[in-house]
Motif scaffolding. Structure first.
Motif, PDB file in Angstrom:
ATOM      1  N   ILE A 179     -15.196   9.178  -1.001  1.00  0.00           N
ATOM      2  CA  ILE A 179     -13.731   9.161  -1.004  1.00  0.00           C
ATOM      3  C   ILE A 179     -13.237   7.728  -0.818  1.00  0.00           C
ATOM      4  CG2 ILE A 179     -11.663   9.916   0.232  1.00  0.00           C
ATOM      5  CD1 ILE A 179     -13.284  12.516   0.891  1.00  0.00           C
ATOM      6  N   ALA A 180     -13.834   7.002   0.128  1.00  0.00           N
ATOM      7  CA  ALA A 180     -13.446   5.604   0.355  1.00  0.00           C
ATOM      8  C   ALA A 180     -13.641   4.793  -0.923  1.00  0.00           C
ATOM      9  CB  ALA A 180     -14.255   5.017   1.505  1.00  0.00           C
ATOM     10  N   ASP A 181     -14.742   5.022  -1.613  1.00  0.00           N
ATOM     11  CA  ASP A 181     -15.031   4.301  -2.852  1.00  0.00           C
ATOM     12  C   ASP A 181     -14.034   4.676  -3.946  1.00  0.00           C
ATOM     13  OD1 ASP A 181     -16.650   2.527  -4.426  1.00  0.00           O
ATOM     14  OD2 ASP A 181     -17.442   4.311  -5.445  1.00  0.00           O
ATOM     15  N   ARG A 182     -13.716   5.958  -4.060  1.00  0.00           N
ATOM     16  CA  ARG A 182     -12.788   6.427  -5.092  1.00  0.00           C
ATOM     17  C   ARG A 182     -11.432   5.748  -4.966  1.00  0.00           C
ATOM     18  NH1 ARG A 182     -11.728  12.662  -5.575  1.00  0.00           N
ATOM     19  NH2 ARG A 182     -13.563  12.520  -6.873  1.00  0.00           N
ATOM     20  N   PHE A 183     -10.974   5.518  -3.717  1.00  0.00           N
ATOM     21  CA  PHE A 183      -9.663   4.924  -3.500  1.00  0.00           C
ATOM     22  C   PHE A 183      -9.729   3.419  -3.230  1.00  0.00           C
ATOM     23  CE2 PHE A 183      -8.900   9.392  -2.845  1.00  0.00           C
ATOM     24  CZ  PHE A 183      -7.673   9.576  -3.461  1.00  0.00           C
ATOM     25  N   ARG A 202       0.842  -1.188   0.000  1.00  0.00           N
ATOM     26  CA  ARG A 202       0.000   0.000   0.000  1.00  0.00           C
ATOM     27  C   ARG A 202       0.879   1.240   0.000  1.00  0.00           C
ATOM     28  NH1 ARG A 202      -5.405  -0.433   0.836  1.00  0.00           N
ATOM     29  NH2 ARG A 202      -6.132  -2.507   1.270  1.00  0.00           N
ATOM     30  N   ARG A 203       0.376   2.285  -0.624  1.00  0.00           N
ATOM     31  CA  ARG A 203       1.104   3.538  -0.721  1.00  0.00           C
ATOM     32  C   ARG A 203       0.300   4.629  -0.043  1.00  0.00           C
ATOM     33  NH1 ARG A 203       1.749   6.250  -6.450  1.00  0.00           N
ATOM     34  NH2 ARG A 203       1.730   8.343  -5.663  1.00  0.00           N
ATOM     35  N   LEU A 204       0.974   5.470   0.723  1.00  0.00           N
ATOM     36  CA  LEU A 204       0.299   6.562   1.416  1.00  0.00           C
ATOM     37  C   LEU A 204       0.019   7.694   0.436  1.00  0.00           C
ATOM     38  CD1 LEU A 204      -0.708   8.047   3.946  1.00  0.00           C
ATOM     39  CD2 LEU A 204       1.630   8.839   4.274  1.00  0.00           C
ATOM     40  N   VAL A 205      -1.240   8.118   0.418  1.00  0.00           N
ATOM     41  CA  VAL A 205      -1.657   9.240  -0.417  1.00  0.00           C
ATOM     42  C   VAL A 205      -2.318  10.263   0.496  1.00  0.00           C
ATOM     43  CG1 VAL A 205      -3.234   9.949  -2.260  1.00  0.00           C
ATOM     44  CG2 VAL A 205      -2.056   7.768  -2.414  1.00  0.00           C
ATOM     45  N   SER A 206      -1.977  11.529   0.301  1.00  0.00           N
ATOM     46  CA  SER A 206      -2.663  12.608   1.019  1.00  0.00           C
ATOM     47  C   SER A 206      -3.719  13.159   0.079  1.00  0.00           C
ATOM     48  CB  SER A 206      -1.687  13.714   1.396  1.00  0.00           C
ATOM     49  OG  SER A 206      -0.761  13.235   2.336  1.00  0.00           O
ATOM     50  N   TYR A 207      -4.954  13.224   0.558  1.00  0.00           N
ATOM     51  CA  TYR A 207      -6.043  13.707  -0.283  1.00  0.00           C
ATOM     52  C   TYR A 207      -6.733  14.870   0.403  1.00  0.00           C
ATOM     53  CZ  TYR A 207     -10.372  13.956  -2.893  1.00  0.00           C
ATOM     54  OH  TYR A 207     -11.425  14.404  -3.637  1.00  0.00           O
ATOM     55  N   ARG A 256      -5.311  10.952   5.149  1.00  0.00           N
ATOM     56  CA  ARG A 256      -4.279   9.953   4.862  1.00  0.00           C
ATOM     57  C   ARG A 256      -4.991   8.717   4.335  1.00  0.00           C
ATOM     58  NH1 ARG A 256       0.535  10.454   8.248  1.00  0.00           N
ATOM     59  NH2 ARG A 256       0.663   8.203   8.056  1.00  0.00           N
ATOM     60  N   ILE A 257      -4.573   8.246   3.171  1.00  0.00           N
ATOM     61  CA  ILE A 257      -5.201   7.078   2.562  1.00  0.00           C
ATOM     62  C   ILE A 257      -4.096   6.133   2.117  1.00  0.00           C
ATOM     63  CG2 ILE A 257      -6.709   6.248   0.723  1.00  0.00           C
ATOM     64  CD1 ILE A 257      -7.919   9.110   0.685  1.00  0.00           C
ATOM     65  N   TYR A 258      -4.174   4.892   2.576  1.00  0.00           N
ATOM     66  CA  TYR A 258      -3.227   3.867   2.154  1.00  0.00           C
ATOM     67  C   TYR A 258      -3.910   3.069   1.054  1.00  0.00           C
ATOM     68  CZ  TYR A 258      -0.585   5.160   6.256  1.00  0.00           C
ATOM     69  OH  TYR A 258       0.133   5.868   7.173  1.00  0.00           O
ATOM     70  N   THR A 259      -3.499   3.342  -0.173  1.00  0.00           N
ATOM     71  CA  THR A 259      -4.172   2.754  -1.322  1.00  0.00           C
ATOM     72  C   THR A 259      -3.206   1.900  -2.131  1.00  0.00           C
ATOM     73  OG1 THR A 259      -5.517   3.262  -3.246  1.00  0.00           O
ATOM     74  CG2 THR A 259      -3.741   4.773  -2.783  1.00  0.00           C
ATOM     75  N   LEU A 260      -3.729   0.980  -2.886  1.00  0.00           N
ATOM     76  CA  LEU A 260      -2.910   0.138  -3.744  1.00  0.00           C
ATOM     77  C   LEU A 260      -2.602   0.892  -5.024  1.00  0.00           C
ATOM     78  CD1 LEU A 260      -4.840  -3.219  -3.326  1.00  0.00           C
ATOM     79  CD2 LEU A 260      -2.710  -2.551  -2.249  1.00  0.00           C
ATOM     80  N   GLY A 261      -1.334   1.084  -5.312  1.00  0.00           N
ATOM     81  CA  GLY A 261      -0.935   1.672  -6.581  1.00  0.00           C
ATOM     82  C   GLY A 261      -1.163   3.166  -6.687  1.00  0.00           C
ATOM     83  N   GLY A 262      -1.462   3.865  -5.634  1.00  0.00           N
ATOM     84  CA  GLY A 262      -1.603   5.304  -5.697  1.00  0.00           C
ATOM     85  C   GLY A 262      -3.021   5.770  -5.933  1.00  0.00           C
ATOM     86  N   ALA A 263      -3.157   7.039  -6.088  1.00  0.00           N
ATOM     87  CA  ALA A 263      -4.457   7.658  -6.199  1.00  0.00           C
ATOM     88  C   ALA A 263      -4.962   7.678  -7.617  1.00  0.00           C
ATOM     89  CB  ALA A 263      -4.384   9.086  -5.695  1.00  0.00           C
ATOM     90  N   PRO A 264      -6.191   7.224  -7.862  1.00  0.00           N
ATOM     91  CA  PRO A 264      -6.735   7.296  -9.203  1.00  0.00           C
ATOM     92  C   PRO A 264      -7.262   8.686  -9.500  1.00  0.00           C
ATOM     93  CG  PRO A 264      -8.303   6.264  -7.749  1.00  0.00           C
ATOM     94  CD  PRO A 264      -7.066   6.538  -6.941  1.00  0.00           C
ATOM     95  N   GLU A 265      -7.053   9.134 -10.728  1.00  0.00           N
ATOM     96  CA  GLU A 265      -7.602  10.387 -11.245  1.00  0.00           C
ATOM     97  C   GLU A 265      -7.550  11.563 -10.287  1.00  0.00           C
ATOM     98  OE1 GLU A 265     -12.339   9.994 -10.509  1.00  0.00           O
ATOM     99  OE2 GLU A 265     -11.413   8.522 -11.801  1.00  0.00           O
TER     100      GLU A 265
END
Length: 131
Positions: A61-65, A45-50, A90-99
């Motif tokens: 937001i949860a659905d988007r990521f 997982r990669r940390l993304v700040s949104y 702070r969002i730990y998402t797979l492969g980064g943030a989409p769009e």
């Protein structure tokens, strides 16, 4: 550069997709199947700040990521599922943030074009010729 690094998958995933032993040497020109996605257990997982924008909802937001609402709440130490415009999550998402781009301050004001110089370029050229 290894094949796995080039396609951002693990060598184990490539070996499994091609029914190969994990440490088998490949021959030049051999064709491989490169898996498009990896099992979740093999990805990091990669940390993304949104930054929350107008109209965003917690569940949206949860659905988007592609993360659970409960995880999103825990990662941000929120007591409720309410988010406000401007909050940075702070969002730990797979492969980064989409769009989306990384969180940063954005200005809502539009820059007005500067008015043209009085007299335009022709008068400037004329003034240069007079000197």
């Amino acid at each position: 550069m290894s094949i796995a690094k080039k396609y951002r998958v693990t060598s184990a995933a490539i070996a499994d997709a091609n029914s190969l032993e994990r440490n088998t040497a490949l021959d030049a020109g051999e064709k491989l199947i490169i898996p498009a996605t990896q099992p979740q257990s093999e990805t990091k997982r990669r940390l993304v700040s949104y930054r929350v924008r107008r109209g965003d909802t917690f569940l949206g937001i949860a659905d988007r990521f592609s993360v659970s609402a409960e995880d999103l709440r825990k990662w941000n130490r929120l007591k409720s599922k309410k988010v406000g415009r401007g909050m940075v999550l702070r969002i730990y998402t797979l492969g980064g943030a989409p769009e989306t781009s990384p969180a940063r301050a954005r200005s809502n004001s539009k820059k007005k074009p500067s008015p043209p110089a009085a007299g335009g370029a022709a008068s400037g050229a004329a003034a240069a010729n007079r000197n």
